[in-house]
Motif scaffolding. Structure first.
Motif, PDB file in Angstrom:
ATOM      1  N   LEU A  38       9.769   5.574  -3.786  1.00  0.00           N
ATOM      2  CA  LEU A  38      10.721   6.091  -4.765  1.00  0.00           C
ATOM      3  C   LEU A  38      12.007   6.512  -4.064  1.00  0.00           C
ATOM      4  O   LEU A  38      13.092   6.375  -4.615  1.00  0.00           O
ATOM      5  N   SER A  39      11.858   7.051  -2.893  1.00  0.00           N
ATOM      6  CA  SER A  39      12.966   7.318  -1.974  1.00  0.00           C
ATOM      7  C   SER A  39      12.331   7.487  -0.606  1.00  0.00           C
ATOM      8  O   SER A  39      11.121   7.560  -0.479  1.00  0.00           O
ATOM      9  N   VAL A 102      -0.374  -2.817   1.482  1.00  0.00           N
ATOM     10  CA  VAL A 102      -0.878  -1.650   0.767  1.00  0.00           C
ATOM     11  C   VAL A 102      -1.532  -0.693   1.748  1.00  0.00           C
ATOM     12  O   VAL A 102      -2.186  -1.107   2.710  1.00  0.00           O
ATOM     13  N   GLY A 103      -1.320   0.607   1.522  1.00  0.00           N
ATOM     14  CA  GLY A 103      -1.902   1.621   2.387  1.00  0.00           C
ATOM     15  C   GLY A 103      -2.158   2.904   1.630  1.00  0.00           C
ATOM     16  O   GLY A 103      -1.893   3.000   0.422  1.00  0.00           O
ATOM     17  N   ALA A 104      -2.647   3.915   2.332  1.00  0.00           N
ATOM     18  CA  ALA A 104      -2.995   5.184   1.696  1.00  0.00           C
ATOM     19  C   ALA A 104      -1.783   6.027   1.358  1.00  0.00           C
ATOM     20  O   ALA A 104      -1.878   6.962   0.558  1.00  0.00           O
ATOM     21  N   GLY A 105      -0.612   5.711   1.952  1.00  0.00           N
ATOM     22  CA  GLY A 105       0.582   6.507   1.682  1.00  0.00           C
ATOM     23  C   GLY A 105       0.708   7.678   2.637  1.00  0.00           C
ATOM     24  O   GLY A 105      -0.225   8.003   3.383  1.00  0.00           O
ATOM     25  N   ASP A 110       7.587  10.606  -1.743  1.00  0.00           N
ATOM     26  CA  ASP A 110       6.737   9.961  -2.745  1.00  0.00           C
ATOM     27  C   ASP A 110       5.531  10.825  -3.103  1.00  0.00           C
ATOM     28  O   ASP A 110       5.044  10.789  -4.230  1.00  0.00           O
ATOM     29  N   ALA A 111       5.058  11.588  -2.123  1.00  0.00           N
ATOM     30  CA  ALA A 111       3.835  12.355  -2.313  1.00  0.00           C
ATOM     31  C   ALA A 111       4.020  13.530  -3.265  1.00  0.00           C
ATOM     32  O   ALA A 111       3.036  14.065  -3.780  1.00  0.00           O
ATOM     33  N   THR A 112       5.263  13.935  -3.503  1.00  0.00           N
ATOM     34  CA  THR A 112       5.515  15.090  -4.373  1.00  0.00           C
ATOM     35  C   THR A 112       6.315  14.739  -5.616  1.00  0.00           C
ATOM     36  O   THR A 112       6.480  15.575  -6.493  1.00  0.00           O
ATOM     37  N   ARG A 120       1.153  21.242  -4.413  1.00  0.00           N
ATOM     38  CA  ARG A 120       1.022  20.637  -3.092  1.00  0.00           C
ATOM     39  C   ARG A 120       0.694  19.156  -3.198  1.00  0.00           C
ATOM     40  O   ARG A 120       0.067  18.706  -4.154  1.00  0.00           O
ATOM     41  N   PRO A 121       1.117  18.373  -2.212  1.00  0.00           N
ATOM     42  CA  PRO A 121       0.719  16.961  -2.178  1.00  0.00           C
ATOM     43  C   PRO A 121      -0.736  16.831  -1.755  1.00  0.00           C
ATOM     44  O   PRO A 121      -1.360  17.793  -1.307  1.00  0.00           O
ATOM     45  N   TRP A 122      -1.277  15.634  -1.888  1.00  0.00           N
ATOM     46  CA  TRP A 122      -2.631  15.390  -1.412  1.00  0.00           C
ATOM     47  C   TRP A 122      -2.714  15.600   0.086  1.00  0.00           C
ATOM     48  O   TRP A 122      -1.774  15.320   0.840  1.00  0.00           O
ATOM     49  N   THR A 123      -3.845  16.086   0.524  1.00  0.00           N
ATOM     50  CA  THR A 123      -4.120  16.183   1.950  1.00  0.00           C
ATOM     51  C   THR A 123      -4.421  14.783   2.490  1.00  0.00           C
ATOM     52  O   THR A 123      -4.676  13.849   1.716  1.00  0.00           O
TER      53      THR A 123
END
Length: 295
Positions: A38-39, A102-105, A110-112, A120-123
């Protein structure tokens, strides 16, 4: 060894974007990828940044032979059901030239972006858990006409994906992973494995970085054997630009770097299209010389 490039979507299509993708095909790159964010980090965070999948759709119409793909898409803001429909469409528009990196990120913007303020974002473990659920469901959605699935993280109810991909049984997955869980998914579902190198060696020497890459390759091979897959049957891609090496410094530097990577078993090197004033700044003449002569 294949040579590919990453074209970051920072240009308006009418102001150089189209020409860059066309030029990549003229230079003979095997695949032109783009980031699916997204950025991204500074200095790109506060500048132009266009969506990956619409950009690839436009690139499919502007090119004829070169493969196209993401490097990489992640569950951070994608859902398997909607992503599958878009990928099937892209594969059709391109005449079967799409690869899904493709990956887990990661833990960046993007995480937030889809979280509430302060949430909080994912651990790392949660990202791995989501990826474990994301990839198998996406595999089914791209290979089966109708899918129903009830999962902890993702569900699909009577989802239709007809006529499916042009590429059969589906478009290829290039799975980015450095840890054992992600590598296991690469061994099970991947048509390629992707790494950027070991981040712990990024500030070290090129020799230390290559030792770390060798350790990653050895881990991948062990996991492939555990999964009953011939390690030689899983191609290996290195996304350059995140190790201490400077392969775009000169043609000779690239040849030496590519030779070392070939000895480690890599089948594809991906170089970033130079962008001035960023971590990907490089001499465009050298970049084109590498593409035009090394290929």
């Amino acid at each position: 060894m294949r040579l590919s490039t990453v074209i970051l979507s920072v240009l308006r299509w009418s102001e150089g974007g189209r020409e860059r993708w066309r030029r990549a095909e003229e230079l003979g790159f095997h695949t032109a990828y783009t980031y699916d964010h997204l950025s991204w980090r500074e200095p790109f965070r506060d500048g132009p940044w266009f969506g990956a999948l619409p950009t690839l759709a436009a690139a499919a119409g502007a090119t004829e032979r070169m493969r196209l793909g993401t490097l990489v898409t992640s569950p951070n803001f994608r859902h398997p059901v909607t992503l599958a429909k878009e990928l099937i469409t892209l594969d059709d528009l391109s005449g079967g030239r799409i690869t899904l990196g493709v990956g887990a990120g990661g833990s960046g913007y993007d995480a937030t972006a889809l979280r509430a303020p302060g949430e909080r974002p994912w651990t790392p473990r949660e990202r791995a858990d989501h990826f474990d659920a994301f990839l198998p469901l996406l595999d089914r959605l791209l290979t089966e006409d109708t899918v129903t699935h009830a999962g902890t993280h993702y569900s699909a109810h009577d989802v239709r994906n007809i006529p499916g991909c042009v590429q059969r049984p589906r478009l290829p997955f290039a799975v980015a992973a450095t840890g054992p869980r992600g590598m296991r998914l690469a061994a099970r579902y991947g048509q390629a494995w992707v790494t950027t190198g070991d981040p712990r060696a990024a500030e070290g020497t090129p020799v230390e970085s290559r030792d770390a890459l060798r350790a990653q390759v050895e881990r991948l091979e062990r996991i492939c054997e555990e999964e009953g897959r011939d390690p030689a049957g899983l191609p290996r891609t290195l996304l350059t630009g995140f190790t201490p090496d400077r392969p775009l410094a000169s043609r000779e530097a690239f040849v030496d770097f590519a030779g070392s990577c070939g000895e480690l078993g890599f089948d594809e090197l991906v170089v970033h299209w130079p962008i001035r004033g960023t971590m990907f700044e490089a001499d465009e003449g050298v970049f084109e010389e590498i593409a035009g002569t090394v290929l």
